[in-house]
Write a protein that holds these residues in place. Structure first.
Motif, PDB file in Angstrom:
ATOM      1  N   HIS A 116     -47.034 -71.854 -97.261  1.00 22.03           N
ATOM      2  CA  HIS A 116     -46.403 -72.160 -95.846  1.00 22.03           C
ATOM      3  C   HIS A 116     -45.068 -71.505 -95.592  1.00 22.03           C
ATOM      4  O   HIS A 116     -44.925 -70.872 -94.730  1.00 22.03           O
ATOM      5  CB  HIS A 116     -46.290 -73.604 -95.945  1.00 22.03           C
ATOM      6  CG  HIS A 116     -45.184 -74.085 -94.693  1.00 22.03           C
ATOM      7  ND1 HIS A 116     -45.917 -74.571 -93.545  1.00 22.03           N
ATOM      8  CD2 HIS A 116     -43.834 -74.299 -94.268  1.00 22.03           C
ATOM      9  CE1 HIS A 116     -45.047 -75.009 -92.753  1.00 22.03           C
ATOM     10  NE2 HIS A 116     -44.012 -74.809 -93.154  1.00 22.03           N
ATOM     11  N   ASP A 117     -43.933 -71.331 -96.661  1.00 23.91           N
ATOM     12  CA  ASP A 117     -42.793 -70.768 -96.355  1.00 23.91           C
ATOM     13  C   ASP A 117     -43.039 -69.172 -96.055  1.00 23.91           C
ATOM     14  O   ASP A 117     -42.278 -68.620 -95.128  1.00 23.91           O
ATOM     15  CB  ASP A 117     -41.867 -71.030 -97.565  1.00 23.91           C
ATOM     16  CG  ASP A 117     -41.626 -72.230 -97.790  1.00 23.91           C
ATOM     17  OD1 ASP A 117     -41.786 -73.330 -96.687  1.00 23.91           O
ATOM     18  OD2 ASP A 117     -40.858 -72.756 -98.720  1.00 23.91           O
ATOM     19  N   LEU A 118     -44.010 -68.549 -96.699  1.00 30.78           N
ATOM     20  CA  LEU A 118     -44.213 -67.227 -96.376  1.00 30.78           C
ATOM     21  C   LEU A 118     -44.724 -66.989 -95.082  1.00 30.78           C
ATOM     22  O   LEU A 118     -44.285 -66.106 -94.312  1.00 30.78           O
ATOM     23  CB  LEU A 118     -45.358 -66.357 -97.208  1.00 30.78           C
ATOM     24  CG  LEU A 118     -45.496 -65.056 -97.223  1.00 30.78           C
ATOM     25  CD1 LEU A 118     -44.260 -64.237 -97.423  1.00 30.78           C
ATOM     26  CD2 LEU A 118     -46.575 -64.636 -98.193  1.00 30.78           C
ATOM     27  N   VAL A 119     -45.593 -67.836 -94.604  1.00 29.40           N
ATOM     28  CA  VAL A 119     -45.943 -67.805 -93.144  1.00 29.40           C
ATOM     29  C   VAL A 119     -44.669 -67.799 -92.298  1.00 29.40           C
ATOM     30  O   VAL A 119     -44.564 -67.331 -91.242  1.00 29.40           O
ATOM     31  CB  VAL A 119     -47.025 -68.927 -92.778  1.00 29.40           C
ATOM     32  CG1 VAL A 119     -47.471 -68.959 -91.354  1.00 29.40           C
ATOM     33  CG2 VAL A 119     -48.419 -68.184 -93.390  1.00 29.40           C
ATOM     34  N   VAL A 120     -43.877 -68.977 -92.426  1.00 34.47           N
ATOM     35  CA  VAL A 120     -42.610 -69.274 -91.740  1.00 34.47           C
ATOM     36  C   VAL A 120     -41.662 -68.092 -91.782  1.00 34.47           C
ATOM     37  O   VAL A 120     -41.034 -67.691 -90.531  1.00 34.47           O
ATOM     38  CB  VAL A 120     -42.188 -70.545 -92.134  1.00 34.47           C
ATOM     39  CG1 VAL A 120     -40.938 -70.678 -91.332  1.00 34.47           C
ATOM     40  CG2 VAL A 120     -42.872 -71.904 -91.661  1.00 34.47           C
ATOM     41  N   GLU A 121     -41.627 -67.624 -92.621  1.00 32.26           N
ATOM     42  CA  GLU A 121     -40.444 -66.352 -93.072  1.00 32.26           C
ATOM     43  C   GLU A 121     -40.984 -65.159 -91.973  1.00 32.26           C
ATOM     44  O   GLU A 121     -40.289 -64.551 -91.145  1.00 32.26           O
ATOM     45  CB  GLU A 121     -40.637 -65.880 -94.293  1.00 32.26           C
ATOM     46  CG  GLU A 121     -39.850 -64.503 -94.571  1.00 32.26           C
ATOM     47  CD  GLU A 121     -39.862 -64.018 -95.920  1.00 32.26           C
ATOM     48  OE1 GLU A 121     -39.424 -62.897 -96.099  1.00 32.26           O
ATOM     49  OE2 GLU A 121     -40.353 -64.726 -96.914  1.00 32.26           O
TER      50      GLU A 121
END
Length: 180
Positions: free
Chosen positions: A163-168
């Motif tokens: 999730h955090d990679l997509v948001v980044e």
């Protein structure tokens, strides 16, 4: 992005251990803030390619064993598996992507909201785990004033990291638009 209050430790959706009180609510609030923040003015095939290539670049720089997918309805706009990704990642991509598309919110948020009553959405007989996965990694592509028009999905890491990679990547692509 809304930071957690200093006394609340971030919820770990992969941990079987008891979680700190208020941590699931704090993570829900963070993801809801990301949804409000990460809105495209429009989303073209070029935007899809740029977002996909940015995720590839981030994955290769960090040697991440991930698969990446951007889908609009039934049309695959971008799809790649980096070294270390497995055929299982394809199943996870489709299941998380279907979840984000169905509910029009990040797949992580679906899973977190399901935990508010103390259980999991997967514990409900109506949640078809053969088709859907309420695990982090799929994020709808939102166009301001329109809503969800596509999904971007990463699979291969623990779900909060997916999730955090997509948001980044979304923040990086939208950087100039977010500054306006």
């Amino acid at each position: 992005m809304t930071a957690n209050p200093p006394h609340v430790t971030e919820f770990d959706p992969d941990s079987p251990d008891a979680q700190p009180e208020g941590s699931v609510e704090a993570l829900i609030a963070r993801v809801e803030a990301e949804v409000r923040e990460l809105q495209f003015p429009g989303f073209s095939l070029d935007d899809s390619l740029n977002l996909g290539l940015l995720l590839v670049e981030l994955g290769k720089e960090r040697s991440l064993p991930i698969a990446i997918d951007i889908t609009k309805g039934e049309q695959v706009l971008f799809h790649v598996a980096l070294p270390g990704a497995t055929p299982d990642n394809e199943h996870w991509i489709r299941a998380k992507q279907r979840t984000a598309a169905r509910y029009e919110v990040p797949s992580l948020l679906v899973g977190l909201r399901g935990r508010l009553g103390g259980g999991r959405i997967e514990d409900n007989a109506w949640f078809d785990q053969s088709r859907y996965a309420a695990h982090g990694g799929a994020f709808p592509v939102y166009v301001a004033g329109v809503g969800a028009v596509a999904t971007v999905t990463v699979s291969g890491l623990p779900q909060l990291q997916d999730h955090d990679l997509v948001v980044e990547a979304l923040r990086d692509i939208l950087g100039p638009a977010l500054a306006d």
